[in-house]
Design a protein around this motif. Sequence first.
Motif, mmCIF file in Angstrom:
data_model
loop_
_atom_site.group_PDB
_atom_site.id
_atom_site.type_symbol
_atom_site.label_atom_id
_atom_site.label_comp_id
_atom_site.label_asym_id
_atom_site.label_seq_id
_atom_site.Cartn_x
_atom_site.Cartn_y
_atom_site.Cartn_z
ATOM 1 N N ARG A 128 0.812 -1.217 0.000
ATOM 2 C CA ARG A 128 0.000 0.000 0.000
ATOM 3 C C ARG A 128 0.842 1.261 0.000
ATOM 4 O O ARG A 128 0.385 2.315 -0.436
ATOM 5 C CB ARG A 128 -0.938 -0.002 1.201
ATOM 6 C CG ARG A 128 -2.050 -1.026 1.063
ATOM 7 C CD ARG A 128 -2.940 -1.023 2.268
ATOM 8 N NE ARG A 128 -4.025 -1.994 2.129
ATOM 9 C CZ ARG A 128 -4.937 -2.196 3.056
ATOM 10 N NH1 ARG A 128 -4.905 -1.510 4.190
ATOM 11 N NH2 ARG A 128 -5.884 -3.101 2.847
ATOM 12 N N CYS A 180 0.543 1.726 -6.233
ATOM 13 C CA CYS A 180 -0.455 0.835 -5.643
ATOM 14 C C CYS A 180 -1.709 1.649 -5.340
ATOM 15 O O CYS A 180 -1.684 2.586 -4.552
ATOM 16 C CB CYS A 180 0.072 0.199 -4.359
ATOM 17 S SG CYS A 180 -1.135 -0.896 -3.585
ATOM 18 N N HIS A 196 -4.711 -0.107 -4.574
ATOM 19 C CA HIS A 196 -5.407 -0.913 -3.568
ATOM 20 C C HIS A 196 -4.699 -2.247 -3.445
ATOM 21 O O HIS A 196 -4.215 -2.799 -4.437
ATOM 22 C CB HIS A 196 -6.868 -1.147 -3.978
ATOM 23 C CG HIS A 196 -7.611 -2.006 -3.012
ATOM 24 N ND1 HIS A 196 -8.145 -1.503 -1.858
ATOM 25 C CD2 HIS A 196 -7.882 -3.332 -3.015
ATOM 26 C CE1 HIS A 196 -8.735 -2.488 -1.192
ATOM 27 N NE2 HIS A 196 -8.586 -3.609 -1.874
#
Length: 94
Positions: free
Chosen positions: A30, A35, A37
Amino acid sequence: MIIIAGHTLVDAADRDANVAAFRGLVTRAREADGCLHFSMTADSVDPGRTNMLEIWRDADALDAWRKRARGPRATKPHHVDVKRYDAADGGPLF
Protein backbone atom coordinates in the motif's frame (compact mmCIF):
# COMPACT_ATOMS: atom_id res chain seq x y z
CA MET A 1 -4.60 -0.17 -14.72
CA ILE A 2 -3.69 -3.69 -13.64
CA ILE A 3 -5.97 -5.76 -11.42
CA ILE A 4 -4.85 -8.94 -9.68
CA ALA A 5 -7.84 -10.76 -8.19
CA GLY A 6 -8.70 -14.19 -6.91
CA HIS A 7 -8.56 -16.53 -3.97
CA THR A 8 -6.60 -19.29 -2.30
CA LEU A 9 -7.77 -22.23 -0.21
CA VAL A 10 -6.01 -23.59 2.89
CA ASP A 11 -7.16 -25.72 5.81
CA ALA A 12 -9.69 -23.73 7.82
CA ALA A 13 -7.47 -24.00 10.91
CA ASP A 14 -4.64 -22.22 9.04
CA ARG A 15 -6.57 -19.47 7.28
CA ASP A 16 -6.47 -16.71 9.91
CA ALA A 17 -2.76 -17.25 10.57
CA ASN A 18 -2.16 -17.07 6.82
CA VAL A 19 -4.01 -13.76 6.55
CA ALA A 20 -2.03 -12.40 9.52
CA ALA A 21 1.26 -13.54 7.94
CA PHE A 22 0.56 -11.27 4.96
CA ARG A 23 -0.09 -8.13 7.05
CA GLY A 24 3.44 -6.76 6.50
CA LEU A 25 3.31 -7.43 2.76
CA VAL A 26 -0.05 -5.68 2.46
CA THR A 27 1.25 -2.68 4.43
CA ARG A 28 4.37 -2.39 2.26
CA ALA A 29 2.40 -2.80 -0.96
CA ARG A 30 0.00 0.00 0.00
CA GLU A 31 2.99 2.29 0.47
CA ALA A 32 4.50 1.37 -2.91
CA ASP A 33 4.40 3.84 -5.78
CA GLY A 34 1.54 2.98 -8.10
CA CYS A 35 -0.45 0.83 -5.64
CA LEU A 36 -4.08 1.94 -5.73
CA HIS A 37 -5.41 -0.91 -3.57
CA PHE A 38 -4.05 -4.08 -1.99
CA SER A 39 -5.92 -6.48 0.28
CA MET A 40 -5.78 -10.05 1.47
CA THR A 41 -8.77 -10.97 3.60
CA ALA A 42 -10.53 -13.90 5.19
CA ASP A 43 -13.66 -14.91 3.31
CA SER A 44 -16.90 -14.26 5.21
CA VAL A 45 -18.47 -17.58 4.16
CA ASP A 46 -15.75 -20.18 3.47
CA PRO A 47 -13.50 -20.78 6.52
CA GLY A 48 -10.59 -21.95 4.35
CA ARG A 49 -10.69 -19.23 1.71
CA THR A 50 -8.58 -16.10 1.47
CA ASN A 51 -9.59 -13.41 -1.03
CA MET A 52 -7.05 -11.12 -2.61
CA LEU A 53 -7.29 -7.96 -4.64
CA GLU A 54 -4.53 -5.74 -5.98
CA ILE A 55 -5.00 -2.68 -8.17
CA TRP A 56 -1.94 -1.05 -9.71
CA ARG A 57 -1.63 2.16 -11.74
CA ASP A 58 0.23 0.36 -14.53
CA ALA A 59 2.43 -2.61 -15.41
CA ASP A 60 5.64 -0.73 -14.53
CA ALA A 61 4.42 -0.12 -10.97
CA LEU A 62 3.40 -3.77 -10.60
CA ASP A 63 6.72 -5.02 -11.99
CA ALA A 64 8.70 -2.75 -9.65
CA TRP A 65 6.69 -4.04 -6.69
CA ARG A 66 7.13 -7.70 -7.67
CA LYS A 67 10.92 -7.26 -7.74
CA ARG A 68 10.94 -6.32 -4.05
CA ALA A 69 7.74 -7.82 -2.60
CA ARG A 70 9.29 -10.67 -0.58
CA GLY A 71 6.25 -12.62 0.53
CA PRO A 72 6.02 -14.15 3.99
CA ARG A 73 6.36 -17.75 5.02
CA ALA A 74 2.82 -19.01 5.14
CA THR A 75 0.92 -22.24 4.77
CA LYS A 76 1.02 -23.44 1.18
CA PRO A 77 -2.49 -23.27 -0.30
CA HIS A 78 -4.27 -26.37 -1.57
CA HIS A 79 -5.75 -24.34 -4.41
CA VAL A 80 -4.90 -21.01 -6.05
CA ASP A 81 -7.15 -19.15 -8.46
CA VAL A 82 -5.61 -15.72 -9.01
CA LYS A 83 -5.63 -13.90 -12.33
CA ARG A 84 -4.28 -10.69 -13.81
CA TYR A 85 -6.61 -8.32 -15.63
CA ASP A 86 -5.59 -5.32 -17.71
CA ALA A 87 -8.28 -2.66 -17.36
CA ALA A 88 -8.56 0.06 -19.96
CA ASP A 89 -11.25 2.11 -18.27
CA GLY A 90 -13.19 2.54 -15.08
CA GLY A 91 -15.71 4.88 -13.60
CA PRO A 92 -18.29 5.35 -10.89
CA LEU A 93 -20.41 2.32 -10.05
CA PHE A 94 -23.56 4.38 -9.55
